[in-house]
Design a protein around this motif. Structure first.
Motif, short mmCIF file in Angstrom:
data_model
loop_
_atom_site.label_atom_id
_atom_site.label_comp_id
_atom_site.label_asym_id
_atom_site.label_seq_id
_atom_site.Cartn_x
_atom_site.Cartn_y
_atom_site.Cartn_z
N THR A 1 0.42 18.39 4.73
CA THR A 1 1.11 17.51 3.79
C THR A 1 0.23 16.39 3.26
O THR A 1 0.68 15.55 2.50
CB THR A 1 2.35 16.88 4.43
N PHE B 1 -1.19 13.89 4.91
CA PHE B 1 -1.14 12.57 5.56
C PHE B 1 -2.38 12.32 6.41
O PHE B 1 -2.84 11.20 6.55
CB PHE B 1 0.13 12.43 6.40
N SER C 1 -6.46 13.73 7.08
CA SER C 1 -7.51 14.60 6.54
C SER C 1 -8.03 15.47 7.67
O SER C 1 -8.31 14.97 8.76
CB SER C 1 -8.65 13.79 5.95
N ILE D 1 -2.17 15.38 -4.95
CA ILE D 1 -0.91 15.06 -5.63
C ILE D 1 -0.17 16.34 -6.00
O ILE D 1 1.05 16.44 -5.83
CB ILE D 1 -1.18 14.21 -6.90
N LYS E 1 1.37 17.66 -2.85
CA LYS E 1 2.50 16.86 -2.37
C LYS E 1 3.74 17.04 -3.22
O LYS E 1 4.86 16.98 -2.72
CB LYS E 1 2.10 15.38 -2.31
N PRO F 1 8.93 14.25 8.19
CA PRO F 1 7.98 13.94 9.26
C PRO F 1 8.68 13.87 10.62
O PRO F 1 9.90 13.74 10.69
CB PRO F 1 7.44 12.56 8.87
N PRO G 1 11.09 9.25 9.92
CA PRO G 1 10.97 7.83 9.60
C PRO G 1 11.56 7.53 8.22
O PRO G 1 11.31 8.27 7.27
CB PRO G 1 9.45 7.60 9.60
N GLU H 1 4.93 -0.61 7.80
CA GLU H 1 5.01 0.83 7.50
C GLU H 1 4.40 1.66 8.62
O GLU H 1 4.89 2.72 8.97
CB GLU H 1 4.26 1.15 6.20
N THR I 1 6.83 1.50 11.80
CA THR I 1 8.06 2.30 11.74
C THR I 1 7.78 3.75 11.37
O THR I 1 8.67 4.58 11.42
CB THR I 1 9.03 1.72 10.69
N GLY I 2 6.55 4.05 10.99
CA GLY I 2 6.20 5.43 10.67
C GLY I 2 6.51 5.81 9.23
O GLY I 2 6.22 6.92 8.80
N THR I 3 7.11 4.87 8.46
CA THR I 3 7.47 5.21 7.08
C THR I 3 6.24 5.46 6.21
O THR I 3 6.35 6.05 5.14
CB THR I 3 8.30 4.08 6.44
N ILE I 4 5.08 5.01 6.69
CA ILE I 4 3.86 5.24 5.92
C ILE I 4 3.66 6.74 5.71
O ILE I 4 3.12 7.18 4.68
CB ILE I 4 2.64 4.60 6.65
N GLU I 5 4.12 7.54 6.67
CA GLU I 5 3.97 9.00 6.55
C GLU I 5 4.87 9.53 5.45
O GLU I 5 4.49 10.44 4.70
CB GLU I 5 4.30 9.66 7.89
N LEU I 6 6.06 8.97 5.35
CA LEU I 6 6.97 9.34 4.27
C LEU I 6 6.35 8.96 2.93
O LEU I 6 6.30 9.75 1.98
CB LEU I 6 8.31 8.62 4.47
N LEU I 7 5.86 7.73 2.85
CA LEU I 7 5.34 7.18 1.59
C LEU I 7 4.10 7.92 1.12
O LEU I 7 3.98 8.30 -0.05
CB LEU I 7 5.03 5.69 1.80
N LEU I 8 3.18 8.16 2.02
CA LEU I 8 1.89 8.75 1.62
C LEU I 8 1.94 10.27 1.48
O LEU I 8 0.96 10.88 1.08
CB LEU I 8 0.78 8.34 2.60
N THR I 9 3.09 10.89 1.80
CA THR I 9 3.20 12.32 1.53
C THR I 9 4.05 12.55 0.29
O THR I 9 4.37 13.68 -0.06
CB THR I 9 3.79 13.09 2.73
N LEU I 10 4.44 11.46 -0.39
CA LEU I 10 5.06 11.59 -1.70
C LEU I 10 3.93 11.74 -2.72
O LEU I 10 2.80 11.33 -2.46
CB LEU I 10 5.91 10.35 -2.01
N VAL J 1 2.11 10.35 -4.82
CA VAL J 1 1.53 9.13 -5.40
C VAL J 1 0.13 8.98 -4.85
O VAL J 1 -0.16 9.44 -3.75
CB VAL J 1 2.32 7.86 -5.02
N ASP K 1 -7.16 5.07 3.04
CA ASP K 1 -7.70 6.43 3.00
C ASP K 1 -8.53 6.75 4.23
O ASP K 1 -8.47 7.86 4.75
CB ASP K 1 -8.53 6.63 1.73
N LYS L 1 -8.17 5.58 7.17
CA LYS L 1 -7.31 5.76 8.35
C LYS L 1 -6.75 7.17 8.43
O LYS L 1 -6.35 7.61 9.50
CB LYS L 1 -6.17 4.74 8.30
N LYS L 2 -6.72 7.87 7.30
CA LYS L 2 -6.23 9.25 7.29
C LYS L 2 -7.17 10.17 8.07
O LYS L 2 -6.74 11.18 8.61
CB LYS L 2 -6.15 9.78 5.87
#
Lengths: 318, 244
Positions: free
Chosen positions: A52, A54, A56, A74, A77, A84, A88, B76, B79-88, B90, B239, B241-242
């Protein structure tokens, strides 16, 4: 041209000295529901996070509908719906505001947004909590909001990390029914450690442990890999049950014998093999020789549980 | 740009859905009022300008901007929401700018709410409103520079307290870069040009130039550049951190 929706090629993830995912490759076609099985910490979630975009990968890549997640994240995704691990969500938003945010980012037009949000609310039964902040919801509802945001844009590929975790049996059933309904038009990957789920919804299962892909096949194929031959369930009149048990115990090749139930004058005797040899022949010989009236002998094949334990523990053992 | 604004909208909503926004606004307005009137002797100096008001902005920002910015990424991650956000679908940069913009607009709101003091000084006297506008602009740009710095540091941790403390400490270094407290650490060993570069990075000096009413493009470019640099650093950190 294949109808592969997802192609995973040699995906590897190393965290320092630890290899969490080790050269994992598989394909998923449209219409398939792939169950991703493995003990906790096997690398299921890490694999999903890489597909997905998240995380690499350290090596390898994932390709969704021809788009490589490394070079075109993109595009990848936008074709994936992802739940997840632990679902979350932004706790301060209402379920509806959250769905609206995701729909906006996913580029749904305003009327489409409204229509799809109504649809998924109905599909996962969120009606009663839709205007409540997500942080006040029960675990089951949170999971369902997470599922709702994943299917909102009707994606070609659904990746769900333990979608039924924390749901009660009714809710689990509903989610599985929903997955089955969506399955023909999508490729679905779910991770789970509940084996009944694989039987209930998956057309194919992968077993992964210590980051390595150990088995890949339909639930039936995997079950056939069980090294333990079938055990037998024998229905006899209650009167002769004790005697049969004693005789079965004395039989070579039979390990475990037990009377598992007595109902309406009929007793069930279960006999499991000792080694790797089929015991059906010797048992039925015995029955004939002793002239026991037997109602029925049923062979019970090895369970997925056994296969799972065998495969994953063999790996751990060395 | 569209995605950036969607993220901005969500983030702004997040500020106002908890008491954070209201607590911040009340404290900011109360503190700036107290500083202006008591420490800045707004009345007794009998001058119709807002110098005593703007003088304290950098010092308030030192603590209040980390308070707004610390949650941007750390929360983020927690709470883990960063995973939700960064897999959208954008890009990281869109998310980074969206989050920054939300917090920056929030500081703009805080600044706008100080309007009574501008009205007051106009009733009592005849101030140079050009200088006032320039100072407001400078103050907002400086807030943006602090904010992008704190957001960048927030992306390094999932602990908001750490984000706050480190954010305030690094903000202090940038604020004071033109003064001896920071320059002294460089003078003993670094060549002069290094000392000059460090000195030119001072938020305080640059802000003081603007609030004197000398609207020089240089100071504006300075703050805008700072914002840009930190936003890019922020993107790079997220990036990186990924692949960690």
């Amino acid at each position: 041209m294949t109808d592969d929706v997802l192609e995973v090629r040699g995906l590897t993830k190393r965290f320092g000295p630890l290899t969490a995912v080790d050269n994992v490759s598989f394909n998923v076609r449209k219409g398939e529901v792939l169950g991703f099985l493995g003990p906790n910490g096997a690398g299921k979630s890490t694999t999903m996070k890489m597909i997905t975009g998240f995380l690499s990968p350290s090596a390898g890549t994932a390709v969704v509908k021809g788009f490589d997640v490394a070079s075109d994240p993109i595009a990848v995704k936008s074709r994936i719906g992802y739940l997840p691990e632990g679902a979350p969500l932004y706790g301060d938003m209402t379920a509806r505001a959250l769905l609206n945010f995701v729909a906006e980012i996913r580029g749904l037009s305003k009327p489409e947004r409204k229509r799809r949000i109504e649809e998924v609310i109905e599909q996962v039964h969120l009606e009663e909590v839709i205007f409540r902040p997500v942080e006040t919801l029960s675990k089951g509802f949170k999971r369902r909001v997470g599922l709702a945001q994943a299917i909102l844009h009707d994606p070609e590929l659904l990746i769900l990390d333990e979608p039924t975790d924390g749901l009660d049996p009714n809710q689990k059933h509903e989610v599985r029914t929903l997955l089955q309904k969506m399955a023909p038009t999508k490729a679905i990957v779910i991770s789970t450690h509940i084996l009944e789920e694989v039987d209930a919804v998956c057309t194919r299962a992968l077993i992964i442990a210590h980051g390595k892909l150990l088995a890949d096949g339909t639930p039936e194929e995997l079950r056939a890999r069980s090294s333990a031959p079938s055990s037998l369930s024998i229905r006899v009149p209650v009167g002769g049950a004790e005697q049969i048990r004693t005789k079965l115990r004395a039989l070579a090749g039979v390990g475990f014998v037990e009377i598992t139930g007595k109902v309406a004058g009929i007793a069930h005797v279960t006999a499991a093999p000792d080694g790797n040899d089929d015991i059906l022949a010797v048992v039925s010989d015995l029955m004939k020789r002793e002239n026991v009236s037997v109602d029925q002998i049923v062979a019970i094949p090895g369970s997925l549980d056994d296969v799972f334990r065998e495969i994953t523990q063999r790996q751990a053992g060395h | 740009m569209r995605n950036t604004l969607i993220v901005t909208k969500r983030e702004l909503g997040a500020y106002f859905s908890t008491p954070v926004a209201y607590v911040f606004l009340v404290i900011f307005l109360a503190a700036i009022g107290a500083f202006t009137f008591y420490l800045g002797s707004f009345f007794s100096r009998s001058q119709s300008d807002l110098q005593p008001f703007f003088t304290f902005h950098p010092w308030l920002y030192l603590f209040l901007i980390p308070a707004i910015g610390m949650r941007l990424w750390a929360e983020e991650r927690k709470t883990g929401t960063i995973e939700l956000l960064l897999t959208l679908p954008v890009s990281t940069f869109q998310v980074v700018t969206g989050k920054f913009l939300a917090a920056w607009l929030f500081t703009l709101l805080a600044l706008v709410l100080t309007f009574p003091i501008w009205i007051t000084v106009n009733i009592l006297g005849d101030p140079d409103n050009g200088v006032v506008v320039a100072s407001y602009l400078g103050s907002w740009l400086m807030a943006g520079a602090f904010l992008s710095l704190v957001a960048c540091l927030s992306a390094l941790t999932k602990n908001q307290i750490i984000a706050f403390v480190v954010g305030a400490a690094v903000s202090f270094l940038f604020l004071m870069a033109g003064l001896d407290i920071v320059l002294g650490a460089f003078r003993s060993w670094a060549p002069d040009w290094v000392v000059d570069v460090v000195s030119s990075l001072s938020f305080l000096t640059n802000f003081q130039q603007i609030s004197k009413g000398v609207i020089d493009l240089r100071e504006i470019v300075f703050f805008v550049t700072m914002i840009g640099v930190f936003l890019f650093a922020n993107t790079a950190i997220v990036d990186l951190k990924k692949s960690a």
